[in-house]
Design a protein around this motif. Structure first.
Motif, PDB file in Angstrom:
ATOM      1  N   UNK A  47       0.884  -1.155   0.000  1.00 38.28           N
ATOM      2  CA  UNK A  47       0.000   0.000   0.000  1.00 38.28           C
ATOM      3  C   UNK A  47       0.924   1.207   0.000  1.00 38.28           C
ATOM      4  N   UNK A  48       1.000   1.889  -1.139  1.00 34.06           N
ATOM      5  CA  UNK A  48       1.987   2.959  -1.299  1.00 34.06           C
ATOM      6  C   UNK A  48       1.652   4.187  -0.480  1.00 34.06           C
ATOM      7  N   UNK A  49       0.410   4.303  -0.027  1.00 33.73           N
ATOM      8  CA  UNK A  49      -0.003   5.429   0.815  1.00 33.73           C
ATOM      9  C   UNK A  49      -1.151   4.989   1.710  1.00 33.73           C
ATOM     10  N   UNK A  50      -1.165   5.524   2.932  1.00 33.71           N
ATOM     11  CA  UNK A  50      -2.304   5.296   3.826  1.00 33.71           C
ATOM     12  C   UNK A  50      -3.481   6.206   3.492  1.00 33.71           C
ATOM     13  N   UNK A  51      -3.234   7.226   2.640  1.00 35.73           N
ATOM     14  CA  UNK A  51      -4.251   8.249   2.361  1.00 35.73           C
ATOM     15  C   UNK A  51      -4.693   8.942   3.655  1.00 35.73           C
ATOM     16  N   UNK A  52      -3.761   9.124   4.574  1.00 38.80           N
ATOM     17  CA  UNK A  52      -4.035   9.787   5.842  1.00 38.80           C
ATOM     18  C   UNK A  52      -2.842  10.645   6.240  1.00 38.80           C
ATOM     19  N   UNK A  53      -3.114  11.771   6.837  1.00 40.06           N
ATOM     20  CA  UNK A  53      -2.050  12.650   7.301  1.00 40.06           C
ATOM     21  C   UNK A  53      -1.188  11.934   8.334  1.00 40.06           C
ATOM     22  N   UNK A  62       1.750   6.328   6.428  1.00 43.83           N
ATOM     23  CA  UNK A  62       2.701   5.793   5.455  1.00 43.83           C
ATOM     24  C   UNK A  62       2.504   6.532   4.137  1.00 43.83           C
ATOM     25  N   UNK A  63       3.616   6.860   3.457  1.00 46.24           N
ATOM     26  CA  UNK A  63       3.545   7.707   2.267  1.00 46.24           C
ATOM     27  C   UNK A  63       4.259   7.063   1.087  1.00 46.24           C
ATOM     28  N   UNK A  64       4.062   7.652  -0.095  1.00 40.48           N
ATOM     29  CA  UNK A  64       4.761   7.151  -1.276  1.00 40.48           C
ATOM     30  C   UNK A  64       6.266   7.341  -1.135  1.00 40.48           C
ATOM     31  N   UNK A  65       6.684   8.395  -0.444  1.00 37.01           N
ATOM     32  CA  UNK A  65       8.121   8.595  -0.199  1.00 37.01           C
ATOM     33  C   UNK A  65       8.683   7.463   0.661  1.00 37.01           C
ATOM     34  N   UNK A  66       7.913   7.031   1.664  1.00 37.88           N
ATOM     35  CA  UNK A  66       8.327   5.879   2.471  1.00 37.88           C
ATOM     36  C   UNK A  66       8.383   4.617   1.612  1.00 37.88           C
ATOM     37  N   UNK A  67       7.419   4.479   0.719  1.00 36.20           N
ATOM     38  CA  UNK A  67       7.360   3.300  -0.145  1.00 36.20           C
ATOM     39  C   UNK A  67       8.581   3.220  -1.055  1.00 36.20           C
ATOM     40  N   UNK A  68       9.051   4.368  -1.517  1.00 35.18           N
ATOM     41  CA  UNK A  68      10.247   4.390  -2.369  1.00 35.18           C
ATOM     42  C   UNK A  68      11.468   3.920  -1.583  1.00 35.18           C
ATOM     43  N   UNK A  69      11.579   4.372  -0.340  1.00 31.35           N
ATOM     44  CA  UNK A  69      12.681   3.917   0.515  1.00 31.35           C
ATOM     45  C   UNK A  69      12.620   2.399   0.690  1.00 31.35           C
ATOM     46  N   UNK A  70      11.422   1.894   1.000  1.00 31.66           N
ATOM     47  CA  UNK A  70      11.260   0.453   1.190  1.00 31.66           C
ATOM     48  C   UNK A  70      11.565  -0.307  -0.096  1.00 31.66           C
ATOM     49  N   UNK A  71      11.086   0.195  -1.225  1.00 34.93           N
ATOM     50  CA  UNK A  71      11.319  -0.491  -2.501  1.00 34.93           C
ATOM     51  C   UNK A  71      12.805  -0.613  -2.803  1.00 34.93           C
ATOM     52  N   UNK A  72      13.569   0.428  -2.514  1.00 34.82           N
ATOM     53  CA  UNK A  72      15.016   0.369  -2.732  1.00 34.82           C
ATOM     54  C   UNK A  72      15.659  -0.707  -1.860  1.00 34.82           C
ATOM     55  N   UNK A  73      15.225  -0.782  -0.603  1.00 37.49           N
ATOM     56  CA  UNK A  73      15.767  -1.798   0.306  1.00 37.49           C
ATOM     57  C   UNK A  73      15.378  -3.208  -0.152  1.00 37.49           C
TER      58      UNK A  73
END
Length: 371
Positions: free
Chosen positions: A234-240, A243-254
């Motif tokens: 889930x690339x975003x929680x859609x909540x302030x 979890x965000x797309x920026x977090x997802x990018x970090x995770x994807x790299x790892x």
């Protein structure tokens, strides 16, 4: 002009004839976690080649505690393994599609009724069981409060994923996908809204990534080197402050560094307060961002309906695959129809060849063979 949708693609030792995937879809029709004749019907129809080159088995849980409902699929016993092998063997006997298995654990979103019966938490009389999560925070008001997992619990879940991966290999799956999204257990560790731990699995982003990365590394080590393994996020929680797309990018790299072959970019489902702006292709920007920033193949999913839409997504570099769920149910011959529209060819199971347009010229006078 060559269609990107119909350009073959290879992940490790697996080559797919086109870029369409049948999404994993919970069926809520298993018995003690074991597949049955319904799964032969459901997966068998998609295996004929008409929907996509890869067919994903529904989210299958690595232990009984990790099921969403009493009727969910599991892969934690010899009976579960034998029942699913019967299904996949049938699909391979008559079909042409490749097969993947999604493995997951529901965490705090387990012990519920199936959606068709309301989807609410089970009562004790209905067979409720204890749920677990990173923190003792319920999904919503009126839901079970999960038990916060100990480090021993964490190690056991990782071991259960490894065991399920090995069962998937024995069954003969071509690909395994780990479910890190939709508000289930790994997503609960990732999001700061559901993970309030004070140990090495909570707090900082690095710590919140730890469970998922350790789990993936263990699963990847148990899976054959020549077979691909991916992750649904889930690339975003859609909540302030979630979890965000920026977090997802970090995770994807790892994950990529650990041998992950693709990211299936979905979103949401961690908390009922989410606000999702539903529209055609509404999740495609997540796939595009992760693909560009993490330099990893991605799957676009969510309200992808037409051949032209799918072609534009792929040709525009926004994803490497498109994934259909409800669209596949609505039209199990979607990729065959897309091939006619785009002037391409898709695989047909041998017993379905009489319906191929080349064998019905009166019905398809404008059938175009691919260049």
């Amino acid at each position: 002009m060559t269609s990107t949708l119909f350009t073959p693609i290879t992940l490790r030792g697996l080559t797919l004839a086109n870029r369409a995937i049948v999404s994993p879809m919970c069926q809520y029709n298993s018995n003690e976690g074991s597949a049955n004749d319904w799964h032969i019907l459901q997966l068998g129809q998609f295996s004929l080649g008409g929907t996509g080159a890869l067919v994903m088995t529904e989210s299958t849980h690595v232990n009984l505690q990790g099921r969403i409902t009493l009727k969910c699929a599991a892969m934690c016993s010899d009976a579960n393994e034998a029942a699913m092998k019967r299904v996949i063997d049938f699909c391979r006997q008559y079909g042409v599609a490749k097969h993947g298995l999604q493995l997951g654990h529901a965490g705090r979103k387990g012990s519920t009724l199936p959606p068709a019966l309301g989807g609410k938490p089970l009562s004790g009389e209905q067979g409720a069981w204890e749920t677990v999560a990173p923190s003792a925070i319920s999904y919503d008001e009126g839901w079970h409060v999960p038990r916060a997992m100990t480090e021993a619990d964490i190690e056991q879940v990782k071991a259960d994923f490894v065991s399920a991966v090995r069962r998937a290999e024995r069954i003969g799956y071509d690909l395994v996908e780990l479910h890190f999204g939709h508000g289930y257990l790994v997503h609960q560790f990732l999001s700061p809204l559901s993970n309030k731990r004070k140990d090495g699995y909570g707090g900082s982003l690095e710590n919140r990534l730890r469970f998922g990365l350790e789990l993936f590394a263990a699963a990847r080590a148990a899976w054959p080197e020549d077979k691909p393994m991916g992750v649904r996020l889930s690339a975003s929680d859609w909540l302030e402050n979630g979890w965000s797309v920026e977090d997802s990018i970090v995770l994807a790299k790892e994950l990529k560094a650990l041998g992950c072959d693709y990211i299936d970019a979905s979103s949401g489902a961690l908390h009922p307060a989410q606000k999702i702006p539903l529209a055609l292709g509404y999740q495609v920007p997540f796939s595009e961002a992760i693909r560009k920033e993490a330099q990893i193949p991605t799957v676009a999913v969510g309200l992808i309906t037409s051949a032209r839409q799918a072609e534009d997504i792929l040709a525009g570099g926004k994803a490497d695959f498109v994934c259909l769920a409800r669209g596949a149910m609505w039209n199990p011959r979607w990729i065959w129809h897309a091939a006619e529209e785009l002037g391409a060819e898709a695989p047909y199971a041998p017993r379905t060849m009489p319906c191929h347009p080349s064998n019905r010229p009166a019905a398809f006078p404008n059938h175009r063979k691919p260049s």
